[in-house]
Design an enzyme around this catalytic site. Structure first.
Site, PDB file in Angstrom:
ATOM      1  N   THR A 186       0.923  -1.341   0.159  1.00  0.00           N
ATOM      2  CA  THR A 186      -0.070   0.219   0.095  1.00  0.00           C
ATOM      3  C   THR A 186       0.748   1.312  -0.043  1.00  0.00           C
ATOM      4  O   THR A 186       0.222   2.355  -0.014  1.00  0.00           O
ATOM      5  CB  THR A 186      -0.690   0.281   1.295  1.00  0.00           C
ATOM      6  N   LYS A 187       2.251   1.092  -0.081  1.00  0.00           N
ATOM      7  CA  LYS A 187       3.198   2.242   0.107  1.00  0.00           C
ATOM      8  C   LYS A 187       3.582   2.728  -1.217  1.00  0.00           C
ATOM      9  O   LYS A 187       3.107   2.357  -2.154  1.00  0.00           O
ATOM     10  CB  LYS A 187       4.249   1.969   1.025  1.00  0.00           C
ATOM     11  N   ASN A 188       3.990   3.907  -1.228  1.00  0.00           N
ATOM     12  CA  ASN A 188       4.678   4.618  -2.552  1.00  0.00           C
ATOM     13  C   ASN A 188       5.323   3.514  -3.216  1.00  0.00           C
ATOM     14  O   ASN A 188       5.293   3.665  -4.497  1.00  0.00           O
ATOM     15  CB  ASN A 188       5.280   5.974  -2.084  1.00  0.00           C
TER      16      ASN A 188
END
Length: 381
Positions: A186-188
């Site tokens: 879910t992170k960049n």
């Protein structure tokens, strides 16, 4: 077709590098790609020492060991955060002291920190929510005054910066004594799972390596610094495999491209929903003047729990998946087993009212315009 909340993506040589790692004959930890990733972060963000881990949670647990947390120590944590921010220190026997956010953004309020500092306070854990900086100058001043460790929970804060009053600009994660980052899907920048510990004080470099290698001085042995290795400290198996590191390195090669796209998505949401904010229907993210925006997520704050619930339901009927976020940890079953209920109003408000919108690299402008339009239809109705 459903617009998901999140979607993993491949942007470059992820699969090629995974194949290279396998063919190299070493896919356990601390191989070529792990070192490439660590060097990338140390050079780009001036982090003194980076150690990749299997997760941000593991990095936080390493930080708790490095801070020598013992039974009875107090650790100050925002109530509005993921359980790992507190759990890493609770595992070492610490008493977790939850404090409130600002009223207008979910980051920890330094004024609330100051109210809760006691002679037993050992660590402050600022969580850079949505990649937006906590007020690190105020927090570091408190820490210095009371001789307290600061462990930045920078899970969401890759490529984000803090500007001090004197104009000095530093990457988040480089300011506290330690910092933990996440590369969860879910992170960049993603690797499925994965994280890293940043160590900003040279006197902890060697011990951090030992803790990461199951409490052994194995890393020093492989560098030829000792002629054998053995069990010398606490530790666990915190190294990621080369498969994770290979995937991650391909993402890092495209960091600027990823960030540029995410900032476009963030700005499109902000511009598209601004009318609703001006009418008082919703509140939108605030970026303090000391912080940059790394476009980790886009959230909005509804007027009530009931309104947010109705909006989630409405969007789901339109095949758009939006989600709430953290539940105030001071209200958790685990905390209330041994503690009285405490009032943390701003955190509770974000728990009830904050909504995260779909946000991922491959989200198209057409899909995003549809999301914005359906939100407007909901509020017009």
């Amino acid at each position: 077709m459903t617009i998901p909340f999140n979607k993993p993506f491949i942007i470059g040589d992820e699969l090629k590098y995974i194949e290279e790692a396998v063919k190299s004959g070493k896919i356990s930890g601390d191989g070529l790609f792990t070192k490439k990733c660590q060097n990338f972060f140390e050079e780009k963000y001036s982090f003194p020492k980076v150690l990749l881990t299997t997760s941000c949670t593991d990095a936080l647990e390493m930080a708790a060991i490095l801070c020598d947390i013992k039974e009875g120590d107090e650790v100050i944590v925002p109530s509005y955060t993921f359980v790992s921010s507190a759990n890493a220190f609770a595992l070492r026997g610490a008493k977790i002291v939850f404090v409130d956010s600002y009223s207008d953004n979910p980051n920890i309020d330094p004024r609330e920190i100051e109210k809760h500092i006691t002679p037993k306070t050992k660590v402050i854990v600022p969580v850079h929510y949505a990649g937006v900086a906590c007020d690190m100058e105020a927090i570091m001043n408190l820490a210095k005054q009371h001789d307290i460790f600061v462990v930045e929970d920078a899970a969401q804060a890759i490529d984000s910066y803090y500007t001090f009053a004197d104009g000095t600009k530093k990457a988040l994660g480089s300011i506290g004594h330690f910092a933990a980052f996440s590369f969860h899907e879910t992170k960049n920048i993603i690797a499925g799972e994965g994280g890293m510990l940043v160590v900003n004080d040279e006197k902890y470099f060697e011990r951090a390596e030992i803790i990461r290698e199951k409490g052994t001085n194995r890393s020093a042995f492989f560098r030829g610094e000792v002629n054998k290795y053995g069990w010398v400290d606490l530790g666990s198996s915190f190294l990621p495999s080369e498969i994770i590191s290979a995937f991650l390195y391909a993402q890092l090669e495209n960091l600027d491209k990823i960030q540029s796209k995410r900032i476009d998505i963030w700005n499109r949401y902000m511009n598209g929903l601004n009318d609703l904010m001006e009418k008082g229907d919703i509140k939108l993210p605030i970026i303090p003047n000391y912080s940059t925006n790394n476009a980790h997520m886009f959230y909005m704050v509804c007027r009530s729990y009931e309104e947010r619930t109705a909006l989630i339901k409405y969007l789901k009927e339109k095949d758009i998946l939006s989600v709430f976020h953290y539940l105030s940890l001071n209200k958790s079953d685990f905390f209330l087993k041994n503690n009285l209920e405490i009032d943390i109003p701003n955190s509770d408000n974000f728990t009830d009212s904050l909504l995260r919108l779909p946000f991922y690299y491959e989200l198209t402008e057409k899909e995003q315009n549809l999301i914005i339009e359906e939100i407007k239809v909901f509020f017009d109705a």
